[in-house]
Design a protein around this motif. Structure first.
Motif, PDB file in Angstrom:
ATOM      1  N   UNK A  93       0.839  -1.201   0.000  1.00  0.00           N
ATOM      2  CA  UNK A  93       0.000   0.000   0.000  1.00  0.00           C
ATOM      3  C   UNK A  93       0.874   1.252   0.000  1.00  0.00           C
ATOM      4  N   UNK A  94       1.930   1.246   0.811  1.00  0.00           N
ATOM      5  CA  UNK A  94       2.834   2.406   0.854  1.00  0.00           C
ATOM      6  C   UNK A  94       3.503   2.626  -0.494  1.00  0.00           C
ATOM      7  N   UNK A  95       3.907   1.545  -1.136  1.00  0.00           N
ATOM      8  CA  UNK A  95       4.538   1.667  -2.446  1.00  0.00           C
ATOM      9  C   UNK A  95       3.549   2.208  -3.474  1.00  0.00           C
ATOM     10  N   UNK A  96       2.306   1.732  -3.426  1.00  0.00           N
ATOM     11  CA  UNK A  96       1.283   2.217  -4.365  1.00  0.00           C
ATOM     12  C   UNK A  96       1.019   3.702  -4.146  1.00  0.00           C
ATOM     13  N   UNK A 103       0.813   8.257   6.029  1.00  0.00           N
ATOM     14  CA  UNK A 103       0.757   7.959   7.459  1.00  0.00           C
ATOM     15  C   UNK A 103      -0.560   7.297   7.840  1.00  0.00           C
ATOM     16  N   UNK A 104      -1.671   7.736   7.237  1.00  0.00           N
ATOM     17  CA  UNK A 104      -2.969   7.116   7.505  1.00  0.00           C
ATOM     18  C   UNK A 104      -2.983   5.666   7.054  1.00  0.00           C
ATOM     19  N   UNK A 105      -2.369   5.400   5.915  1.00  0.00           N
ATOM     20  CA  UNK A 105      -2.308   4.027   5.416  1.00  0.00           C
ATOM     21  C   UNK A 105      -1.487   3.153   6.361  1.00  0.00           C
ATOM     22  N   UNK A 106      -0.396   3.696   6.878  1.00  0.00           N
ATOM     23  CA  UNK A 106       0.449   2.931   7.791  1.00  0.00           C
ATOM     24  C   UNK A 106      -0.260   2.650   9.104  1.00  0.00           C
ATOM     25  N   UNK A 107      -1.128   3.565   9.526  1.00  0.00           N
ATOM     26  CA  UNK A 107      -1.834   3.407  10.796  1.00  0.00           C
ATOM     27  C   UNK A 107      -3.155   2.654  10.662  1.00  0.00           C
ATOM     28  N   UNK A 108      -3.537   2.279   9.448  1.00  0.00           N
ATOM     29  CA  UNK A 108      -4.815   1.575   9.245  1.00  0.00           C
ATOM     30  C   UNK A 108      -4.792   0.246   9.983  1.00  0.00           C
ATOM     31  N   UNK A 109      -5.976  -0.227  10.398  1.00  0.00           N
ATOM     32  CA  UNK A 109      -6.034  -1.488  11.141  1.00  0.00           C
ATOM     33  C   UNK A 109      -5.407  -2.631  10.346  1.00  0.00           C
ATOM     34  N   UNK A 110      -4.536  -3.359  11.008  1.00  0.00           N
ATOM     35  CA  UNK A 110      -3.868  -4.471  10.338  1.00  0.00           C
ATOM     36  C   UNK A 110      -4.282  -5.810  10.941  1.00  0.00           C
ATOM     37  N   UNK A 117      -7.725  -1.857   2.457  1.00  0.00           N
ATOM     38  CA  UNK A 117      -8.070  -1.126   3.682  1.00  0.00           C
ATOM     39  C   UNK A 117      -7.117   0.054   3.896  1.00  0.00           C
ATOM     40  N   UNK A 118      -5.843  -0.154   3.639  1.00  0.00           N
ATOM     41  CA  UNK A 118      -4.872   0.923   3.818  1.00  0.00           C
ATOM     42  C   UNK A 118      -5.056   2.021   2.775  1.00  0.00           C
ATOM     43  N   UNK A 119      -5.336   1.626   1.541  1.00  0.00           N
ATOM     44  CA  UNK A 119      -5.586   2.630   0.501  1.00  0.00           C
ATOM     45  C   UNK A 119      -6.861   3.417   0.787  1.00  0.00           C
TER      46      UNK A 119
END
Length: 171
Positions: free
Chosen positions: A28-31, A138-145, A157-159
């Motif tokens: 997700x971070x790469x995208x 940052x929001x994508x990194x903090x999304x529920x995993x 979910x991260x996107x």
């Protein structure tokens, strides 16, 4: 196992080597990073100032070699190359057609929000121009995993969290 796999003493590589949640987060971070580079590239191609390119490269890594193509724009095509990003991630994570559609919509949400941010701040300094992109990352990194949200569903979910960050920031 294929005949080629039997020739090698090494085990075949898995497209999801490592923890699926980590892979989903990094995918997700790469995208998001790639979309940011592509949006900033289009801002510069349209005559705006993409002062944020250097700041975004420092934050998200190098661009993937995407070059804006005015021919695609004239044909009303996929100007950000989101279809290719979706296909690559779908293959990597073994997504179903439905999941690929969800992924495509999430990528579109991120691209739309990034474009509004970058175009609206095209004359600003680099750090200000990419502030919204950084907040989305940052929001994508903090999304529920947890709770089974991994693999392609974790990427989506991260996107979606990143797109939500843009929606809040763009008001």
């Amino acid at each position: 196992m294929t005949a080629i796999d039997r020739l090698s003493p090494l085990a075949p590589l898995s497209p999801l080597a490592g923890d699926a949640t980590t892979s989903a987060g990094s995918a997700a971070a790469q995208a998001i990073g790639n979309i940011g580079h592509r949006v900033l590239g289009w801002v510069a191609a349209a005559g705006g100032e993409a002062n944020g390119s250097a700041a975004w490269t420092a934050r998200a890594g190098e661009a993937d070699g995407f070059v804006p193509d005015r021919g695609v724009l004239a044909q009303r095509g996929d100007v950000y190359g989101l279809n290719q990003i979706a296909r690559d991630l779908s293959v990597r994570f073994g997504a179903t057609p439905t999941q690929e559609g969800d992924l495509r919509r999430a990528l579109e949400g991120v691209a739309r929000g990034a474009m509004v941010q970058a175009a609206g701040l095209s004359g600003a300094d680099g750090e200000r121009q990419v502030a919204g992109l950084s907040a989305a990352l940052d929001s994508a990194a903090a999304a529920p995993a947890g709770d089974g949200i991994d693999g392609i569903d974790g990427v989506v979910a991260r996107l979606e969290a990143a797109a939500g960050s843009f929606a809040r920031g763009n008001g």
